[in-house]
Design a protein around this motif. Sequence first.
Motif, mmCIF file in Angstrom:
data_model
loop_
_atom_site.group_PDB
_atom_site.id
_atom_site.type_symbol
_atom_site.label_atom_id
_atom_site.label_comp_id
_atom_site.label_asym_id
_atom_site.label_seq_id
_atom_site.Cartn_x
_atom_site.Cartn_y
_atom_site.Cartn_z
ATOM 1 N N ARG A 1 35.815 35.012 47.917
ATOM 2 C CA ARG A 1 34.753 34.455 46.833
ATOM 3 C C ARG A 1 34.831 34.971 45.471
ATOM 4 N NH1 ARG A 1 29.207 32.258 49.364
ATOM 5 N NH2 ARG A 1 29.295 31.364 47.233
ATOM 6 N N HIS A 2 35.418 36.170 45.446
ATOM 7 C CA HIS A 2 35.464 36.925 44.092
ATOM 8 C C HIS A 2 36.759 37.597 43.937
ATOM 9 C CE1 HIS A 2 31.132 36.492 43.935
ATOM 10 N NE2 HIS A 2 31.096 37.111 45.228
ATOM 11 N N PRO A 3 37.830 36.655 43.579
ATOM 12 C CA PRO A 3 39.159 37.288 43.598
ATOM 13 C C PRO A 3 39.468 38.078 42.431
ATOM 14 C CG PRO A 3 39.128 34.857 43.056
ATOM 15 C CD PRO A 3 37.642 34.965 43.589
ATOM 16 N N MET A 4 38.711 37.788 41.416
ATOM 17 C CA MET A 4 38.893 38.639 40.032
ATOM 18 C C MET A 4 38.316 40.117 40.294
ATOM 19 S SD MET A 4 37.504 35.973 37.211
ATOM 20 C CE MET A 4 37.514 37.283 35.923
ATOM 21 N N CYS A 5 37.392 40.137 41.131
ATOM 22 C CA CYS A 5 36.725 41.509 41.462
ATOM 23 C C CYS A 5 37.152 42.330 42.738
ATOM 24 C CB CYS A 5 35.373 41.498 41.356
ATOM 25 S SG CYS A 5 34.599 40.574 39.932
ATOM 26 N N ALA A 6 38.277 41.797 43.428
ATOM 27 C CA ALA A 6 38.588 42.286 44.761
ATOM 28 C C ALA A 6 38.742 43.552 44.518
ATOM 29 C CB ALA A 6 39.945 41.392 45.125
ATOM 30 N N GLU A 7 39.571 44.204 43.614
ATOM 31 C CA GLU A 7 39.904 45.775 43.541
ATOM 32 C C GLU A 7 38.582 46.509 43.510
ATOM 33 O OE1 GLU A 7 41.978 48.184 40.201
ATOM 34 O OE2 GLU A 7 43.181 46.502 40.857
ATOM 35 N N ILE A 8 37.876 46.279 42.939
ATOM 36 C CA ILE A 8 36.434 46.925 42.743
ATOM 37 C C ILE A 8 35.764 46.787 43.730
ATOM 38 C CG2 ILE A 8 34.485 47.234 41.425
ATOM 39 C CD1 ILE A 8 35.834 46.078 38.977
ATOM 40 N N ILE A 9 35.583 45.768 44.302
ATOM 41 C CA ILE A 9 34.979 45.322 45.730
ATOM 42 C C ILE A 9 35.514 46.254 46.764
ATOM 43 C CG2 ILE A 9 34.332 43.824 47.876
ATOM 44 C CD1 ILE A 9 34.142 41.611 45.558
ATOM 45 N N LEU B 1 37.187 48.998 46.600
ATOM 46 C CA LEU B 1 36.759 50.329 46.136
ATOM 47 C C LEU B 1 35.120 51.005 46.367
ATOM 48 C CD1 LEU B 1 37.630 53.110 44.752
ATOM 49 C CD2 LEU B 1 36.990 52.166 42.496
ATOM 50 N N PHE B 2 34.506 49.908 46.130
ATOM 51 C CA PHE B 2 33.114 50.085 46.282
ATOM 52 C C PHE B 2 32.833 50.217 47.977
ATOM 53 C CE2 PHE B 2 28.432 48.490 46.565
ATOM 54 C CZ PHE B 2 27.994 49.398 45.875
ATOM 55 N N GLN B 3 33.468 49.430 48.529
ATOM 56 C CA GLN B 3 33.364 49.397 50.168
ATOM 57 C C GLN B 3 33.845 50.653 50.870
ATOM 58 O OE1 GLN B 3 34.936 45.466 51.317
ATOM 59 N NE2 GLN B 3 32.908 44.756 51.026
ATOM 60 N N LYS B 4 35.099 51.057 50.232
ATOM 61 C CA LYS B 4 35.502 52.252 50.763
ATOM 62 C C LYS B 4 34.673 53.345 50.638
ATOM 63 C CE LYS B 4 39.741 55.248 50.370
ATOM 64 N NZ LYS B 4 39.022 56.037 50.385
ATOM 65 N N CYS B 5 34.096 53.422 49.265
ATOM 66 C CA CYS B 5 32.968 54.547 49.105
ATOM 67 C C CYS B 5 31.861 54.721 50.152
ATOM 68 C CB CYS B 5 32.594 54.505 47.698
ATOM 69 S SG CYS B 5 33.891 55.029 46.515
ATOM 70 N N HIS B 6 31.379 53.313 50.322
ATOM 71 C CA HIS B 6 30.247 53.342 51.209
ATOM 72 C C HIS B 6 30.501 53.754 52.525
ATOM 73 C CE1 HIS B 6 26.655 51.499 49.465
ATOM 74 N NE2 HIS B 6 27.569 50.870 48.567
ATOM 75 N N LYS C 1 30.545 48.900 37.066
ATOM 76 C CA LYS C 1 31.783 48.150 36.942
ATOM 77 C C LYS C 1 31.886 46.791 37.609
ATOM 78 C CE LYS C 1 34.825 52.082 36.169
ATOM 79 N NZ LYS C 1 35.909 52.856 36.691
ATOM 80 N N LEU C 2 31.335 46.898 38.927
ATOM 81 C CA LEU C 2 31.186 45.798 39.756
ATOM 82 C C LEU C 2 30.520 44.616 39.312
ATOM 83 C CD1 LEU C 2 32.009 44.606 42.534
ATOM 84 C CD2 LEU C 2 30.161 45.745 43.629
ATOM 85 N N ASP C 3 29.050 45.244 38.624
ATOM 86 C CA ASP C 3 28.187 44.194 37.998
ATOM 87 C C ASP C 3 28.996 43.555 36.970
ATOM 88 O OD1 ASP C 3 26.135 44.610 39.892
ATOM 89 O OD2 ASP C 3 25.398 46.349 38.479
#
Length: 79
Positions: free
Chosen positions: A9-17, A19-24, A42-44
């Motif tokens: 649903r968010h292809p433009m932000c896939a890389e940041i997502i 990274l965010f999920q990995k950190c969690h 950055k995600l926002d």
Amino acid sequence: MHPPLTLHRHPMCAEIIELFQKCHMDHPYGKFVGEYTDIKIKLDKCFRQEKAVKRKANFEESKKLKQRLQAYRKETGET
């Protein structure tokens, strides 16, 4: 708060997502002490940019549909 973090649903932000999920996953309690603040910002920003792009595309599409409707009304003589 952010929308659901689904990559399709968010292809433009896939890389940041990712990274965010990995950190969690790596540091589950980091969210309570502000460890992810930079990534979250950055995600926002990415979500805002993505929304602006979608909004502009929807606006352009609505303008085209409005023009088609006006042309149709002229052809049929409707007001």
